[in-house]
Motif scaffolding. Structure first.
Motif, PDB file in Angstrom:
ATOM      1  N   UNK A 159       0.755  -1.245   0.326  1.00 44.72           N
ATOM      2  CA  UNK A 159      -0.379   0.035  -0.192  1.00 44.72           C
ATOM      3  C   UNK A 159       0.969   1.012   0.143  1.00 44.72           C
ATOM      4  N   UNK A 160       0.203   2.222  -0.752  1.00 40.05           N
ATOM      5  CA  UNK A 160       1.217   3.569  -0.664  1.00 40.05           C
ATOM      6  C   UNK A 160       2.760   3.250  -1.040  1.00 40.05           C
ATOM      7  N   UNK A 161       2.540   2.400  -1.850  1.00 37.99           N
ATOM      8  CA  UNK A 161       4.875   1.928  -2.466  1.00 37.99           C
ATOM      9  C   UNK A 161       5.284   0.974  -0.789  1.00 37.99           C
ATOM     10  N   UNK A 162       4.406   0.945  -0.043  1.00 34.46           N
ATOM     11  CA  UNK A 162       4.841   0.095   1.534  1.00 34.46           C
ATOM     12  C   UNK A 162       4.379  -1.206   1.251  1.00 34.46           C
ATOM     13  N   UNK A 235       8.255  -2.188   5.518  1.00 33.47           N
ATOM     14  CA  UNK A 235       9.334  -1.501   4.310  1.00 33.47           C
ATOM     15  C   UNK A 235       9.234  -0.621   3.206  1.00 33.47           C
ATOM     16  N   UNK A 236       9.813  -0.412   2.835  1.00 25.09           N
ATOM     17  CA  UNK A 236       9.377   0.682   1.738  1.00 25.09           C
ATOM     18  C   UNK A 236      10.008  -0.328  -0.289  1.00 25.09           C
ATOM     19  N   UNK A 237       9.346  -0.690  -0.690  1.00 26.40           N
ATOM     20  CA  UNK A 237       8.890  -1.460  -2.258  1.00 26.40           C
ATOM     21  C   UNK A 237       9.778  -0.735  -2.970  1.00 26.40           C
ATOM     22  N   UNK A 238      11.263  -1.465  -3.109  1.00 25.84           N
ATOM     23  CA  UNK A 238      12.146  -0.930  -4.354  1.00 25.84           C
ATOM     24  C   UNK A 238      11.548  -0.617  -6.019  1.00 25.84           C
ATOM     25  N   UNK A 239      11.234  -0.151  -6.691  1.00 25.30           N
ATOM     26  CA  UNK A 239      10.781   0.373  -7.802  1.00 25.30           C
ATOM     27  C   UNK A 239      10.715  -1.016  -8.458  1.00 25.30           C
TER      28      UNK A 239
END
Length: 268
Positions: A159-162, A235-239
């Protein structure tokens, strides 16, 4: 692409001085029976199915590493969800190019921790390092034949890049003090792989270690007896990661054993 082929040329030259551990055709796969027990049973008759963690150390410039991937496929076929598999790209044969590479700093740290010298090598439930692929499946069989008192339940959402992860840890008999590790793993990555003398540009890599959600060594947990311990991690999702192919791998471990492992696909 010119950058890539320049790097590839240098890597090919470097490989003259580097060798993978060779294994003959007839040693690639040894079929074993599936353990009949499949886990321990707690005093309240709650069955906890034992799972085994398989950590493979591999590399994209390792000519014999596709044989390791084949051995993992055989383990997955034989044991299904009971085998939790992670492929860690590390060492001189791994490739850290941002566009084509799968190597990580974490992977190098894990390889150093275990003293990995040959690729591919595997460790099952934090026991011995095994460069001999013919031993991997038997080690999984042995791990699944033992009992466990630890249960892991996971939920994971993007969600929202996380990536948000909920873990529920429980001990069915007595309190457990151990370490807890959370990894992000990706399937279906199509990129470079050396296979013998051939270089395959669209080779499909599965079980690839991407990152840890709670540090290289994880965190200490004290799980109360017959109770549930809830944990939250983000954790932040890597692009570069494909959202459709991501999983969380979790395991509770001690110095020389994995008490339980689990994996779950990350939902969107």
């Amino acid at each position: 692409m010119n950058k890539f082929f320049n790097i590839l040329s240098l890597a090919i030259i470097a490989l003259v001085a580097i060798a993978c551990d060779p294994v003959s055709e007839d040693e690639r796969y040894i079929k074993t029976d599936t353990p009949s027990g499949g886990g321990g049973v707690s005093p309240d008759d709650t069955e906890v199915a034992r799972k085994a963690l398989v950590q493979e150390f591999t590399g994209q410039f390792c000519p014999n590493c596709p044989l390791g991937h084949e051995a993992l496929d055989n383990i997955a076929t034989q044991y299904g969800e009971s085998a939790v598999i992670v492929s860690i790209h590390a060492g001189d044969m791994a490739f850290d190019d941002p566009d084509f590479g799968l190597k990580t700093a974490d992977g190098d740290a894990y390889a150093k921790e275990w003293g990995i010298q040959q690729y591919p090598s595997a460790i099952v439930n934090r026991k011995n390092v095994m460069p001999d692929r013919s031993q991997w499946q038997g080690a999984v069989f042995t791990a699944l034949s033992s009992s466990t008192e630890v249960k892991i339940e996971l939920e994971a959402q993007q969600q929202d890049g996380k990536i948000n992860i909920t873990s529920n840890l429980s001990a069915t008999k007595s309190a457990v003090s151990a370490k807890y590790q959370l990894w992000i793993v990706e399937d279906g990555i199509q990129t470079l792989q050396q296979d013998g003398e051939e270089y395959i540009m669209d080779y499909t890599h599965n079980h690839v270690y991407r990152a840890s959600a709670n540090g290289i060594g994880g965190e200490t947990v004290n799980i109360p007896a017959k109770e549930t311990m809830a944990l939250q991690h983000t954790i932040n999702k890597d692009s570069r990661w494909n959202a459709d192919n991501l999983k969380v791998v979790a395991f509770v471990y001690t110095t020389n054993d994995v008490l339980q492992a689990e994996e779950i696909k990350i939902s969107k």
